[in-house]
Scaffold this motif. Structure first.
Motif, short mmCIF file in Angstrom:
data_model
loop_
_atom_site.label_atom_id
_atom_site.label_comp_id
_atom_site.label_asym_id
_atom_site.label_seq_id
_atom_site.Cartn_x
_atom_site.Cartn_y
_atom_site.Cartn_z
N GLY A 123 -0.74 -28.20 -25.84
CA GLY A 123 -1.70 -27.50 -24.98
C GLY A 123 -2.36 -28.44 -23.99
N GLU A 124 -3.13 -27.84 -23.07
CA GLU A 124 -3.74 -28.62 -22.00
C GLU A 124 -4.80 -29.56 -22.56
N ASN A 125 -4.74 -30.82 -22.09
CA ASN A 125 -5.67 -31.86 -22.53
C ASN A 125 -6.78 -32.08 -21.51
N GLN A 126 -7.85 -32.68 -21.98
CA GLN A 126 -8.95 -33.06 -21.09
C GLN A 126 -8.70 -34.44 -20.50
N TYR A 127 -7.96 -35.27 -21.26
CA TYR A 127 -7.65 -36.63 -20.82
C TYR A 127 -6.13 -36.81 -20.74
N LYS A 128 -5.73 -37.81 -20.00
CA LYS A 128 -4.31 -38.14 -19.89
C LYS A 128 -4.12 -39.65 -19.83
N MET A 129 -2.88 -40.07 -20.15
CA MET A 129 -2.53 -41.49 -20.03
C MET A 129 -1.92 -41.72 -18.65
N THR A 130 -2.50 -42.64 -17.93
CA THR A 130 -2.06 -42.90 -16.55
C THR A 130 -1.38 -44.27 -16.48
#
Length: 554
Positions: free
Chosen positions: A440-447
């Motif tokens: 599902g959609e996350n609030q944070y991501k790995m960039t």
């Protein structure tokens, strides 16, 4: 078994066909006109005499030439099958052979692997065939050499009359002065380099006996060569391995028992200049840059003590060498050859944790792709767990993420991100040019931030303590081949029987040359030229056949 006593008084081993001393046939009557089989001087061979016990049967089996030929055929067939698909040493070193052969060649490739053809020359059954061939050669040679040597050593000058008559070259003559005739023949045979032996007024002239041992010298060379082949599979005798080393890293040299280490200080590749008129056409045809040379600036270390392996404090630098193709680094019987390279292999990938809504970033993660950490603390309550890592990602047959090898050619990560806002954690699936949110959609991501690469060099580690056996075996084999091919064992007997001069001759090959020697020796002595009884029989058979054909036509 009881020995067989000849009328000359000599005791022959059981099974002897021709007396080793006087040459009288022991199993046939004196009226038999069939030529004697002189291949092994009619001696008794163990394989044909002792046939009752278990050891006798093993000896009989391996002394058979047919058995040796069948073993050679099996070796040739298996060696030919081993060339259908590449051997394990020629497939990519990072892949699993069990998977590679099945994926590349299907069912036949899988069978090829299961039967051991992928590593043919190191398989137990191939080694067993080589050992069987060596045992066969040894026993077959010993079974023939010992009795043949004994028979030639025991032979007398004076031979039985039936022995003389049943030689291929044979003739009788009457001369006026036998003593003078023998003296003339003796002198001429001496000129032909024959060794003369005399007894009771008779003589035998012999030369080239050493040629009879040519095949046995061959066999000695083959046995030494086969021993050298088998020694390659004893620890420490033969090493042919590869080691991949990244720049600025140290690896143990395979086969040295962690005694020697090598460091890839720097790897260099030199390309041909595209503006060079000499190579411009070749580079244009290739459609890509052409490598001129590549080298590894290598440092060799030796471990000083038995302390912790890998610490540079325990290693002593002993050599520095620029390893190029055909310019290896050599030490202690080992040689390191430049065989391959890989440019810009992924080494470290850097990420940061980013708030998708505000684009605010938190900390930095430098992931060592060869040894990633299970967790990275970014401070202030922000941390990331590396739950799964696939260095060379692919989906297997069950459609489950997996890795082909430990080489980071296609790294993929499954991260679990913990922040003050998401204490339960969020899952992210991150790879090259992909950033998925499977739960599902996350609030944070790995960039992704940065990547660091390194050149990797491939060095072949070679050590061969069997080369001396192989060279010695080959040289001895060639000596035996020349010895048996270019010389012949020739014997000429002259005896006084019933007032006549009997002449008989034998050679293991080239009867024409033997007859020329005899004709030269008896020229002008009054002794008539002996006949070749094989040729006379063939002429008689041809004349009889022609006569029968003529009668049919009439």
């Amino acid at each position: 078994m009881d020995k067989v006593k000849c009328e000359c008084g000599f005791l022959n081993p059981h099974g002897t066909i021709v007396c080793e001393s006087c040459g009288k046939p022991l199993t046939e009557n004196d009226n038999d006109k069939k030529l004697l089989n002189m291949r092994y001087e009619g001696v008794a061979r163990r394989s044909q005499t002792y046939t009752t016990t278990f050891i006798d049967k093993i000896w009989m089996f391996f002394s058979s030439v047919k058995v040796g030929i069948w073993i050679i055929v099996l070796l040739l067939v298996s060696s030919a099958v081993g060339t259908i698909y590449p051997q394990e040493m020629y497939i990519p070193p990072t892949v699993n052979p069990a998977v590679y052969y099945a994926d590349e060649y299907g069912f036949t490739g899988e069978m090829y692997y299961q039967l051991g053809f992928h590593n043919l020359y190191g398989s137990w059954w191939y080694m067993l065939l080589i050992a069987g061939l060596g045992v066969s050669i040894f026993i077959a040679s010993l079974d023939r050499f010992v009795p043949l040597y004994r028979a030639l050593k025991n032979q007398r000058v004076t031979r039985h009359s039936n022995f003389m008559k049943r030689q291929r070259v044979y003739g009788t003559s009457k001369v006026d002065d036998i003593d003078d005739t023998f003296e003339q023949v003796k002198q001429k045979l001496t000129e032909k380099k024959y060794k003369i032996s005399e007894e009771n007024g008779n003589l035998v002239a012999e030369k080239g006996r050493f040629a009879r041992w040519g095949p046995y010298v061959n066999h000695i060379g083959l046995i030494i060569f086969l021993i050298g082949c088998m020694l390659r599979y004893f620890p420490g005798m033969y090493i042919d391995e590869h080691v991949w080393i990244r720049e600025d890293e140290i690896e143990v040299v395979p086969g040295t028992g962690s005694q020697y280490f090598v460091k890839n200080e720097e790897f260099l590749v030199e390309l041909y200049d595209e503006d060079d008129e000499i190579f411009a056409d070749a580079i244009q045809r290739a459609g890509a840059p052409v490598v001129k040379t590549y080298q590894t600036d290598a440092i060799l270390y030796e471990r000083e003590d038995t302390g912790t392996v890998g610490l540079e404090g325990d290693l002593k630098e002993i050599d520095h060498h620029e390893i190029r193709v055909n310019e290896p680094m050599k030490f202690d019987g080992f040689a390191l050859y430049q065989v391959d390279y890989k440019l810009n292999e992924l080494n470290t990938m850097s990420f940061t944790l980013e708030n998708k809504e505000t684009s605010e970033t938190f900390g930095r993660m430098d992931i060592d792709l060869l040894d990633p950490q299970p967790e990275y603390d970014l401070g202030d309550g922000y941390r990331v767990e590396l739950t799964q890592y696939f260095a060379d990602y692919y989906l297997n047959e069950a459609n489950v993420p997996s890795t082909r090898s430990k080489i980071p050619d296609n790294p993929v990560f499954i991260f679990k991100m913990f922040t003050p806002e998401t204490p339960e954690g969020e899952v992210s699936f991150v790879g090259i040019r992909q950033n998925l949110e499977p739960l599902g959609e996350n609030q944070y991501k790995m960039t992704f931030i940065d990547v660091d690469t390194k050149h990797v060099t491939a060095l072949a580690v070679r050590k061969d303590n069997t080369l001396g056996f192989l060279i010695a075996g080959g040289i001895i084999f060639m000596i035996g081949l020349v010895q048996g091919s270019y010389w012949a064992h020739r014997r000429v007997w002259l005896q006084r029987i019933n007032g006549e001069v009997w002449v008989a001759g034998h050679t293991n090959k080239n009867y024409f040359a033997l007859r020329k020697d005899i004709d030269y020796a008896i020229e002008g002595t009054g002794i008539s030229s002996p006949v070749d009884q094989v040729e006379e029989e063939e002429k008689a058979q041809k004349a009889e056949k022609d006569q029968n054909t003529s009668d049919v036509k009439e």
